[in-house]
Design an enzyme around this catalytic site. Structure first.
Site, PDB file in Angstrom:
ATOM      1  N   ASP A  25      -0.604  -8.166   5.518  1.00 24.40           N
ATOM      2  CA  ASP A  25      -1.758  -7.317   5.255  1.00 24.40           C
ATOM      3  C   ASP A  25      -2.991  -8.190   5.058  1.00 24.40           C
ATOM      4  OD1 ASP A  25      -3.122  -4.962   4.934  1.00 24.40           O
ATOM      5  OD2 ASP A  25      -2.737  -4.837   2.780  1.00 24.40           O
ATOM      6  N   TYR A  58      -7.392  -8.718   4.829  1.00 27.13           N
ATOM      7  CA  TYR A  58      -8.410  -8.382   3.827  1.00 27.13           C
ATOM      8  C   TYR A  58      -9.743  -8.523   4.553  1.00 27.13           C
ATOM      9  CZ  TYR A  58     -10.347  -8.711  -1.001  1.00 27.13           C
ATOM     10  OH  TYR A  58     -11.002  -8.514  -2.194  1.00 27.13           O
ATOM     11  N   HIS A  69     -15.283  -3.959   1.569  1.00 26.50           N
ATOM     12  CA  HIS A  69     -14.193  -3.865   0.601  1.00 26.50           C
ATOM     13  C   HIS A  69     -14.124  -5.137  -0.249  1.00 26.50           C
ATOM     14  CE1 HIS A  69     -10.265  -2.991  -1.126  1.00 26.50           C
ATOM     15  NE2 HIS A  69      -9.785  -4.119  -0.625  1.00 26.50           N
ATOM     16  N   ARG A 100     -14.959  -9.776 -10.486  1.00 29.99           N
ATOM     17  CA  ARG A 100     -15.576 -11.076 -10.783  1.00 29.99           C
ATOM     18  C   ARG A 100     -17.075 -10.891 -10.955  1.00 29.99           C
ATOM     19  NH1 ARG A 100     -11.916 -11.747  -6.778  1.00 29.99           N
ATOM     20  NH2 ARG A 100     -13.514 -11.573  -5.167  1.00 29.99           N
ATOM     21  N   GLU A 108      -4.571   2.732   0.063  1.00 34.23           N
ATOM     22  CA  GLU A 108      -5.517   1.937   0.845  1.00 34.23           C
ATOM     23  C   GLU A 108      -5.431   2.412   2.286  1.00 34.23           C
ATOM     24  OE1 GLU A 108      -4.706  -2.255   0.156  1.00 34.23           O
ATOM     25  OE2 GLU A 108      -5.961  -2.234  -1.653  1.00 34.23           O
ATOM     26  N   GLU A 146      -5.742   1.972   6.031  1.00 37.31           N
ATOM     27  CA  GLU A 146      -5.713   0.784   6.884  1.00 37.31           C
ATOM     28  C   GLU A 146      -5.228   1.140   8.290  1.00 37.31           C
ATOM     29  OE1 GLU A 146      -3.935  -2.652   5.198  1.00 37.31           O
ATOM     30  OE2 GLU A 146      -4.460  -2.110   3.132  1.00 37.31           O
ATOM     31  N   ASP A 160      -1.402   1.468   2.379  1.00 39.25           N
ATOM     32  CA  ASP A 160      -0.882   0.375   1.551  1.00 39.25           C
ATOM     33  C   ASP A 160      -1.012   0.800   0.087  1.00 39.25           C
ATOM     34  OD1 ASP A 160      -0.034  -2.129   0.682  1.00 39.25           O
ATOM     35  OD2 ASP A 160      -2.041  -3.002   0.812  1.00 39.25           O
ATOM     36  N   ARG A 203      -2.979  -0.541  -9.332  1.00 38.01           N
ATOM     37  CA  ARG A 203      -4.055  -1.497  -9.633  1.00 38.01           C
ATOM     38  C   ARG A 203      -3.870  -2.247 -10.947  1.00 38.01           C
ATOM     39  NH1 ARG A 203      -5.839  -2.307  -4.656  1.00 38.01           N
ATOM     40  NH2 ARG A 203      -6.690  -0.416  -3.704  1.00 38.01           N
ATOM     41  N   GLN A 229      -1.264  -4.844 -10.241  1.00 33.53           N
ATOM     42  CA  GLN A 229      -1.875  -5.843  -9.356  1.00 33.53           C
ATOM     43  C   GLN A 229      -2.842  -6.753 -10.118  1.00 33.53           C
ATOM     44  OE1 GLN A 229      -4.090  -4.036  -6.135  1.00 33.53           O
ATOM     45  NE2 GLN A 229      -4.890  -5.983  -5.396  1.00 33.53           N
ATOM     46  N   TYR A 237      -1.949 -10.811  -9.957  1.00 33.47           N
ATOM     47  CA  TYR A 237      -2.398 -11.370  -8.665  1.00 33.47           C
ATOM     48  C   TYR A 237      -2.952 -12.781  -8.751  1.00 33.47           C
ATOM     49  CZ  TYR A 237      -7.531 -10.954  -9.024  1.00 33.47           C
ATOM     50  OH  TYR A 237      -8.841 -11.121  -9.354  1.00 33.47           O
ATOM     51  N   LYS A 247       2.035  -3.905  -4.916  1.00 29.02           N
ATOM     52  CA  LYS A 247       1.917  -3.423  -3.539  1.00 29.02           C
ATOM     53  C   LYS A 247       3.278  -3.114  -2.903  1.00 29.02           C
ATOM     54  CE  LYS A 247      -2.530  -4.521  -2.688  1.00 29.02           C
ATOM     55  NZ  LYS A 247      -3.494  -3.589  -2.083  1.00 29.02           N
ATOM     56  N   THR A 272       4.923   1.167   1.398  1.00 32.41           N
ATOM     57  CA  THR A 272       3.816   1.189   2.349  1.00 32.41           C
ATOM     58  C   THR A 272       4.175   2.240   3.387  1.00 32.41           C
ATOM     59  OG1 THR A 272       3.534  -1.203   2.053  1.00 32.41           O
ATOM     60  CG2 THR A 272       2.404  -0.198   3.926  1.00 32.41           C
ATOM     61  N   THR A 331      -7.772  -2.890   3.603  1.00 34.35           N
ATOM     62  CA  THR A 331      -8.508  -1.654   3.341  1.00 34.35           C
ATOM     63  C   THR A 331      -9.754  -1.586   4.208  1.00 34.35           C
ATOM     64  OG1 THR A 331      -7.766  -1.762   1.064  1.00 34.35           O
ATOM     65  CG2 THR A 331      -9.600  -0.278   1.528  1.00 34.35           C
ATOM     66  N   GLU A 358     -12.415   1.635  -5.148  1.00 32.72           N
ATOM     67  CA  GLU A 358     -13.832   1.580  -4.796  1.00 32.72           C
ATOM     68  C   GLU A 358     -14.519   2.941  -4.951  1.00 32.72           C
ATOM     69  OE1 GLU A 358     -14.713  -0.872  -1.048  1.00 32.72           O
ATOM     70  OE2 GLU A 358     -12.562  -0.507  -0.985  1.00 32.72           O
TER      71      GLU A 358
HETATM   72 MN    MN Z   1      -3.966  -3.533   1.634  1.00 32.19          MN
END
Ligand code: MN
Length: 409
Positions: free
Chosen positions: A123, A125, A130, A139, A196, A198, A230, A234, A237, A241, A250, A254, A341, A355
């Site tokens: 997967d 990114y 996104h 961040r 997500e 995708e 996906d 959260r 994750q 992560y 995740k 899926t 995503t 989001e």
């Molecule tokens: Mn994904």
């Protein structure tokens, strides 16, 4: 051959006569006689591909006489093109009508299955919008896009064994939930169940180890695409992560759409990907970088909540394939390479609840007046898509759907 397809498409059919995607169906009412077979979706029917091909004495009849798409995927682009060309001829030449009609089954009478054996699942990114939104949330106060992002197509390896076909209910996963910076975790069902939206590319022809696949060879290996959800937890994750990336947040499930759309159906959908002032390394270069003009729609309990535009994706599928193999890793038949995503520039083009609700701080209003930060038990998510087709028409690319079940126990 007539320009007109003799089969009429009723209003509301998921596919017209231009997509002609491949899937695997059974007819439960027929008992053992209803074993799994390869089908082509057209209008409101499914064409029993091996049934028609056998009756018509087609050379490829044996390749499509299978309970899964795997032999067709392995057969390569010349075979993919000739099968599709013949199906189009069958549907336009009235001389084939009796045989084709005898092998058309109502969509209402079939059950759809996972169409191919999933080998590896990667997967990416690749949506800049996104990646920037996630950066702003997680961040804050620093540059939202990581410094490597415009140079390297970032990805994680997912779990092929928990890829399920559309319609499979998804139990809310349990695990270690983060409690913000520095706190110790709690254990339980995720409080931040997410989807997500995708697009996934399905590898037909594998590659040799230590032989990277150039950007230009994309269509020699990739059979087609499906839609991917996906599913993501959260809070699990966010806790797990760093520093190695997504794992249990995740891998619980899926979902993929049951119909794989061949690349040959997308001849009218290619367009240059968004420009950039950062020149990629030579192995990622092509001019122009070809993206796809796919318009996704996300529905929550039937209410549209987002329209992600795949055309805004920064890294193209051909670049993803080239990157995935540049270190010598081999492709295998059945590899699923997902885009990451898909989020456009506008707030109503974001491809996940993280989001859309800005991590639950700005609730999403549904058509029934209810609001969501993340998904509730019982919520059904459906991701569909269309693309430009022949003669200015848009073609349907199908949908992937799944409902959230309560956590067990
Ligand atoms: Mn994904």
């Amino acid at each position: 051959m007539s320009d007109e397809c003799w089969l009429t498409v009723p209003d509301g059919a998921e596919f017209g006569t231009d997509t002609l995607p491949y899937g695997v169906f059974s007819q439960p009412k027929r008992g053992e006689a209803g074993a799994r077979r390869i089908g082509v979706a057209v209008a409101d029917r499914v064409l029993d591909l091996a049934g028609a091909a056998g009756r018509l004495g087609e050379e490829f009849a044996a390749v499509v006489d299978a309970p899964v798409l795997d032999p067709l995927l392995a057969a390569g682009p010349r075979m993919w093109r000739s099968v599709r060309r013949r199906v189009i001829e069958w549907l336009h030449d009235p001389g084939y009508r009796p045989v084709v009609l005898a092998n058309l089954i109502s969509r209402a009478d079939v059950e759809l299955h996972r169409p191919f054996t999933v080998a590896d699942f990667v997967d990416f990114y690749s949506s800049e919008h996104h990646a920037r939104n996630v950066g702003r949330m997680f961040r804050p106060g620093v540059e939202s896009l990581p410094p490597n992002w415009r140079h390297v197509p970032l990805a994680y390896h997912g779990r092929a064994g928990t890829i399920v076909p559309s319609g499979t209910p998804i139990e809310r996963p349990r695990g270690q939930r983060g409690q913000g910076e520095g706190g110790s975790p709690s254990f339980g069902a995720t409080r931040k169940m997410d989807f997500e939206a995708e697009v996934g590319f399905v590898v037909g022809v594998g590659s040799q180890r230590e032989r990277p696949v150039p950007v230009a060879d994309f269509a020699e290996h990739v059979f087609g695409l499906c839609l991917v959800n996906d599913w993501s937890a959260r809070d699990i994750q966010a806790w797990e992560y760093r520093p190695l990336g997504p794992f249990l947040g995740k891998s619980f499930a899926t979902s993929i759409s049951p119909w794989v759309v061949p690349l040959d159906a997308l001849d009218h959908a290619w367009l240059p990907a968004p420009g950039s002032d950062v020149e990629p390394l030579p192995y990622l270069r092509s001019a122009p970088r070809w993206g796809l003009d796919l318009e996704l729609t996300v529905r929550l309990n039937g209410y549209p909540i987002s329209q992600p535009a795949y055309s805004t994706m920064y890294w193209t599928p051909a670049q993803q394939l080239a990157h995935l193999t540049i270190n010598g890793a081999a492709l295998r038949r059945g590899d699923l390479i997902a885009s990451g995503t898909v989020s456009g520039a506008e707030p109503n083009q974001r491809g996940c609840m993280l989001e859309l609700s800005w991590d639950g701080s700005d609730l999403v209003l549904l058509g029934d007046g209810s609001q969501r930060g993340y998904l509730n038990d019982g919520d059904e998510v459906s991701i569909s898509a269309t693309a430009p087709g022949p003669a200015g028409r848009r073609i349907g690319l199908g949908a992937v759907t799944g409902r959230v079940l309560p956590a067990r126990g």
